[in-house]
Design a protein around this motif. Sequence first.
Motif, short mmCIF file in Angstrom:
data_model
loop_
_atom_site.label_atom_id
_atom_site.label_comp_id
_atom_site.label_asym_id
_atom_site.label_seq_id
_atom_site.Cartn_x
_atom_site.Cartn_y
_atom_site.Cartn_z
N GLY A 270 0.72 -1.24 0.05
CA GLY A 270 0.04 0.03 -0.05
C GLY A 270 1.02 1.10 0.09
O GLY A 270 2.02 1.25 0.51
N ASP A 271 0.47 2.35 -0.59
CA ASP A 271 1.46 3.59 -0.50
C ASP A 271 0.40 4.69 -0.60
O ASP A 271 -0.35 4.97 -1.64
CB ASP A 271 2.20 3.67 -2.00
N ILE A 272 0.20 5.35 0.53
CA ILE A 272 -0.85 6.40 0.83
C ILE A 272 -0.11 7.53 1.28
O ILE A 272 0.95 7.66 2.17
CB ILE A 272 -1.98 5.85 1.72
N GLY A 353 1.97 9.49 -10.69
CA GLY A 353 1.69 7.94 -10.05
C GLY A 353 2.98 7.13 -10.43
O GLY A 353 3.65 7.40 -11.42
N HIS A 354 2.69 6.03 -10.02
CA HIS A 354 3.65 4.93 -10.41
C HIS A 354 2.82 3.58 -10.23
O HIS A 354 1.94 3.55 -9.47
CB HIS A 354 4.97 4.95 -9.70
N TRP A 355 3.36 2.58 -11.01
CA TRP A 355 2.82 1.25 -10.85
C TRP A 355 2.87 0.76 -9.28
O TRP A 355 4.15 1.12 -8.71
CB TRP A 355 3.35 0.32 -11.63
N LEU A 382 -1.95 1.43 -9.92
CA LEU A 382 -0.98 2.53 -9.52
C LEU A 382 -1.38 3.52 -8.51
O LEU A 382 -2.48 3.64 -7.88
CB LEU A 382 -0.85 3.38 -10.89
N THR A 383 -0.60 4.24 -8.10
CA THR A 383 -0.89 5.61 -7.26
C THR A 383 -1.21 6.53 -8.09
O THR A 383 -0.88 6.78 -9.43
CB THR A 383 0.58 5.95 -6.33
N VAL A 384 -2.07 7.52 -7.47
CA VAL A 384 -2.16 8.79 -7.79
C VAL A 384 -1.98 9.87 -6.80
O VAL A 384 -2.47 9.89 -5.81
CB VAL A 384 -3.83 9.09 -8.36
N GLU A 385 -0.96 10.87 -6.90
CA GLU A 385 -0.38 11.56 -5.94
C GLU A 385 0.24 12.78 -6.26
O GLU A 385 1.41 12.95 -6.08
CB GLU A 385 0.72 10.54 -5.47
N PRO A 386 -0.68 13.81 -6.79
CA PRO A 386 -0.24 14.98 -6.96
C PRO A 386 0.20 15.65 -5.63
O PRO A 386 -0.19 15.26 -4.51
CB PRO A 386 -1.31 15.76 -7.54
N ILE A 408 -1.09 14.31 -1.65
CA ILE A 408 -2.19 13.52 -1.54
C ILE A 408 -2.27 12.30 -2.25
O ILE A 408 -2.09 12.38 -3.34
CB ILE A 408 -3.77 14.27 -1.75
N GLU A 409 -2.03 11.22 -1.82
CA GLU A 409 -1.80 9.97 -2.76
C GLU A 409 -2.83 8.73 -2.11
O GLU A 409 -3.05 8.30 -1.18
CB GLU A 409 -0.39 9.37 -2.27
N ASP A 410 -3.43 8.14 -3.43
CA ASP A 410 -4.25 7.02 -3.22
C ASP A 410 -3.70 6.01 -3.94
O ASP A 410 -3.15 6.39 -5.13
CB ASP A 410 -5.70 7.35 -3.65
MN LIG Z 1 4.00 6.60 -3.96
#
Ligand SMILES: [Mn+2]
Length: 441
Positions: A270-272, A353-355, A382-386, A408-410
């Motif tokens: 997980g990566d938040i 984002g990244h895989w 993938l992550t979405v993290e602007p 902010i990353e989901d």
């Molecule tokens: Mn990340």
Amino acid sequence: MHSVLNQEIFASRRNKLLSLLPNQSAVILLSASEKIRNRDNAYPFRQNSNFWYLSGFPEDCAVIFLSRRGKKDFYMLCSKPRNPEMEIWTGHIIGPSDAKNLYAADETYSIDDAAEKIAAFLSEAEIKNIYTTFDGVELASETQEFIQAVKAKGGAANSANYLDIEPFESELRLIKSIEEQNLMFEAGRISALGHRAAMLAAKPNAYEYTVQAAIEAEFRRHKGCSPAFSTIAAAGKNACCLHYQRNSSPLKDGDLLLIDAGAEYAGYAGDISRTFPINGKFSRDQQALYEVVLHAQTEAIKNAKIGKTHAELHRETSILLMQGLIDLQIIEGEAKELVESEEAKKYYPHGTGHWLGLDTHDVGNYKEPDGQSRIYREGMTLTVEPGIYLQEQDETIPERWRGIGIRIEDDIVITAQGAEVLSADAPKTISEIEQLLAGRS
Ligand SMILES: [Mn+2]
């Protein structure tokens, strides 16, 4: 790392990989090795992700060998032999005999016999191509050592071509099966629980490490999870350092705290990231900037659909962020131009984002075979993290904005219905965050 997937899944992955390779090919992959931290003290063992993906075998000192005999898949697994005296120290060793049934291998041997058994198979089956692990253009160092041992036994190993397995295996790993998606939902759920605990632990005069302790304890409380990567707890201007890991500063009333952390569950990361006010209430400026990043992030999630390219999502997100900075009169210019000239990178230096998968920065090419940016397909995660980072020493922006970093990353999975968020339980809107913080004791 324990496997919660059944052996049929690993067998079908091995079958898929072999079906991508030409005839008379074989695959040789080494497990990860134990890494010494200092003297007799090793780091916690983490299996190599490519090795794990194909075997689910949890030990070090192991080799997997895949090939075909006629049209039938062949799987050899070599591992540490049982050793009752040693096992008093190290704990249970699976051993080749039990490994055969538990890991559905056709043949299992002691790691001591691996080079000989593999060399014999290579010659007998007249193998021409051996796919294995490279580090750039050279064989990875431990792999090289093992291949030398195989070659020393003579035969086909000496005439075969050695090729990189990575492009083939990473294509398979890029698309997650439903079973993998379920594991990633669990990693996302536990990661989000950790972020809630972190928010409750963050108070003025506590420290960044207090918060790190809370989030990692929460991971541990749920199925024994560990962090998938080094936790970032960055207060105030520390948030403007992207890979801040010192986590030693006190938390100041009036500052924001940025936390980037995630739990690893059954090998999946997980990566938040969340950013919130230490005193429980966003200031007017903090709120305004937060809304800019939040808007860009929710739009990006909405637009991360089948058919969209990775580069286009990043471009659109970058433009939204720059427009937000212009609207707040933090910077001047035209949003599209700032993105095209790459000036935007000063405030948004990383990708959108990244895989995500067995590795936090998971494998998978970001380009299509024709060189264009990767088109999103069903099952990609993938992550979405602007983020926006306004450096403390940046004299080109008004002083009151300097030293603020917000990300902010989901985590998402691309489905036929659009993006599904794996990490939705971590509070994200201003009202959700302030409500949770208001409940701190
Ligand atoms: Mn990340």
